[in-house]
Design an enzyme around this catalytic site. Structure first.
Site, PDB file in Angstrom:
ATOM      1  N   ASP A  63     -26.278   2.079 -11.388  1.00  0.00           N
ATOM      2  CA  ASP A  63     -27.175   1.192 -10.798  1.00  0.00           C
ATOM      3  C   ASP A  63     -27.307   1.517  -9.262  1.00  0.00           C
ATOM      4  O   ASP A  63     -26.877   2.390  -8.770  1.00  0.00           O
ATOM      5  CB  ASP A  63     -26.400  -0.229 -10.861  1.00  0.00           C
ATOM      6  CG  ASP A  63     -25.016  -0.437 -10.352  1.00  0.00           C
ATOM      7  OD1 ASP A  63     -24.560   0.648  -9.661  1.00  0.00           O
ATOM      8  OD2 ASP A  63     -24.399  -1.250 -10.544  1.00  0.00           O
ATOM      9  N   ASN A 132     -17.351 -11.848 -11.122  1.00  0.00           N
ATOM     10  CA  ASN A 132     -17.861 -12.948 -12.207  1.00  0.00           C
ATOM     11  C   ASN A 132     -17.824 -11.987 -13.457  1.00  0.00           C
ATOM     12  O   ASN A 132     -18.637 -12.752 -14.280  1.00  0.00           O
ATOM     13  CB  ASN A 132     -19.187 -13.327 -11.617  1.00  0.00           C
ATOM     14  CG  ASN A 132     -20.240 -12.265 -11.543  1.00  0.00           C
ATOM     15  OD1 ASN A 132     -20.010 -11.083 -11.805  1.00  0.00           O
ATOM     16  ND2 ASN A 132     -21.529 -12.570 -11.136  1.00  0.00           N
ATOM     17  N   HIS A 134     -19.417  -8.887 -14.125  1.00  0.00           N
ATOM     18  CA  HIS A 134     -20.540  -8.282 -14.496  1.00  0.00           C
ATOM     19  C   HIS A 134     -20.051  -6.822 -14.566  1.00  0.00           C
ATOM     20  O   HIS A 134     -18.975  -6.348 -14.007  1.00  0.00           O
ATOM     21  CB  HIS A 134     -21.414  -8.576 -13.388  1.00  0.00           C
ATOM     22  CG  HIS A 134     -21.283  -7.783 -12.197  1.00  0.00           C
ATOM     23  ND1 HIS A 134     -21.325  -8.640 -10.646  1.00  0.00           N
ATOM     24  CD2 HIS A 134     -21.032  -6.679 -11.637  1.00  0.00           C
ATOM     25  CE1 HIS A 134     -20.974  -7.965  -9.603  1.00  0.00           C
ATOM     26  NE2 HIS A 134     -21.073  -6.651 -10.158  1.00  0.00           N
ATOM     27  N   GLU A 139     -25.544  -8.997 -14.900  1.00  0.00           N
ATOM     28  CA  GLU A 139     -25.071 -10.274 -14.437  1.00  0.00           C
ATOM     29  C   GLU A 139     -24.760 -11.240 -15.332  1.00  0.00           C
ATOM     30  O   GLU A 139     -25.377 -11.097 -16.721  1.00  0.00           O
ATOM     31  CB  GLU A 139     -26.054 -10.788 -13.261  1.00  0.00           C
ATOM     32  CG  GLU A 139     -25.949 -10.103 -12.103  1.00  0.00           C
ATOM     33  CD  GLU A 139     -24.677 -10.286 -10.920  1.00  0.00           C
ATOM     34  OE1 GLU A 139     -23.545 -10.491 -11.426  1.00  0.00           O
ATOM     35  OE2 GLU A 139     -25.080 -10.510  -9.915  1.00  0.00           O
TER      36      GLU A 139
HETATM   37  C1  GLP Z   1     -21.101  -3.958  -7.611  1.00  0.00           C
HETATM   38  C2  GLP Z   1     -21.247  -2.849  -8.518  1.00  0.00           C
HETATM   39  C3  GLP Z   1     -20.669  -2.682  -9.710  1.00  0.00           C
HETATM   40  C4  GLP Z   1     -19.044  -2.845  -9.281  1.00  0.00           C
HETATM   41  C5  GLP Z   1     -18.727  -4.278  -8.811  1.00  0.00           C
HETATM   42  C6  GLP Z   1     -17.374  -4.193  -8.265  1.00  0.00           C
HETATM   43  O1  GLP Z   1     -21.602  -5.112  -7.648  1.00  0.00           O
HETATM   44  N1  GLP Z   1     -22.593  -2.995  -8.986  1.00  0.00           N
HETATM   45  O2  GLP Z   1     -20.436  -1.422 -10.367  1.00  0.00           O
HETATM   46  O3  GLP Z   1     -18.219  -2.531 -10.342  1.00  0.00           O
HETATM   47  O4  GLP Z   1     -19.703  -4.289  -7.435  1.00  0.00           O
HETATM   48  O5  GLP Z   1     -17.103  -3.625  -7.104  1.00  0.00           O
HETATM   49  P1  GLP Z   1     -15.547  -3.284  -6.298  1.00  0.00           P
HETATM   50  O6  GLP Z   1     -15.125  -2.260  -7.112  1.00  0.00           O
HETATM   51  O7  GLP Z   1     -16.179  -3.123  -5.045  1.00  0.00           O
HETATM   52  O8  GLP Z   1     -14.941  -4.547  -6.516  1.00  0.00           O
END
Ligand code: GLP
Length: 237
Positions: A63, A132, A134, A139
């Protein structure tokens, strides 16, 4: 789903890097699906130390914020450049990440899917998980998009991700993300989760039926998912 329960973030990172190393050793021209966020940073550090040969490897990131300039230090392109691209011998033409600068988003999404198909498909997809539930930027919603698409970020994700920006107002409100079926098409998936903030999402993933309010539950239909998590994220099950 197989679970590798770890005692530390470092152990999560080492285990994940080992799986990637095995994948590259078995198939030097493999296709990797990559993730951003704090969860995979240790894995990228370990991969950089391993001196693996990435010259035949192709990568597709999950993404990217939209809109965002590549050289913005909060873009996922910038993140990948810093944590992986600049540290291994990936060929620039084999690196793919949705463009946060494109003007024709529909076309960008369609072409991204086509490039994944043309590469032969993703052999190993790395995922983090949002608080949440995702995955990528898929989402929670009443229905989920299957293919790469433009999506609105939820308030909770904007708040969670604002820790990386100067203020919450600076967080882009949209993103381009692989869809659920893009992710599920990967031959193997590894999901990294660390810290108690992820406990709710991991519990739901392990406990609940498939439901679109916790997008990660879609992973239950995939035959080869490895969850690598620490005890804080796993909870006292
Ligand atoms: C973002 C990314 C996700 C990632 C998530 C969790 O929103 N788009 O791909 O898995 O955050 O991030 P973190 O690993 O910093 O908790």
């Amino acid at each position: 789903m197989r679970i590798i329960l770890c005692d530390s973030y470092k152990e999560i990172s080492d285990r994940a890097a080992e799986l990637i190393c095995a994948q590259i050793t078995l198939k030097p021209d493999c296709v990797l699906g990559l993730a951003t966020g704090s969860s995979p940073i240790g894995m990228y550090d370990r991969l950089a130390e391993m001196n693996l040969d990435f010259s035949g490897v192709t990568t597709f990131n999950l993404d990217e914020y939209y809109p965002i300039k590549r050289d913005n230090d909060q873009s996922y392109y910038y993140f990948m450049q810093k944590h992986l691209y600049s540290r291994v011998n990936l060929r620039p033409e084999n690196i793919h990440i949705p463009s946060g600068e494109c003007t024709d988003v529909e076309r960008e999404c369609r072409e991204y899917e086509e490039k994944i198909q043309a590469s032969g498909g993703i052999d190993l997809q790395v995922l983090g998980i949002g608080m949440n539930g995702h995955i990528g930027f898929n989402e929670p919603d009443d229905s989920l998009n299957t293919k790469t698409h433009l999506t609105d970020l939820t308030e909770s994700t904007i708040t969670a991700n604002s820790r990386f920006f100067d203020s919450e107002d600076d967080v882009p409100k949209q993103a381009i993300t692989m869809g659920i079926s893009t992710i599920l098409s990967a031959k193997k998936i590894i999901l990294l989760a660390s810290g108690k903030e992820k406990r709710h999402a991991i519990s739901a993933l392990l406990r609940d039926e498939i439901n679109t309010e916790i997008p990660a539950t879609m992973l239950k239909v995939h035959p080869d998912v490895v969850l690598i998590c620490d005890r804080e994220a796993y909870g006292d099950k």
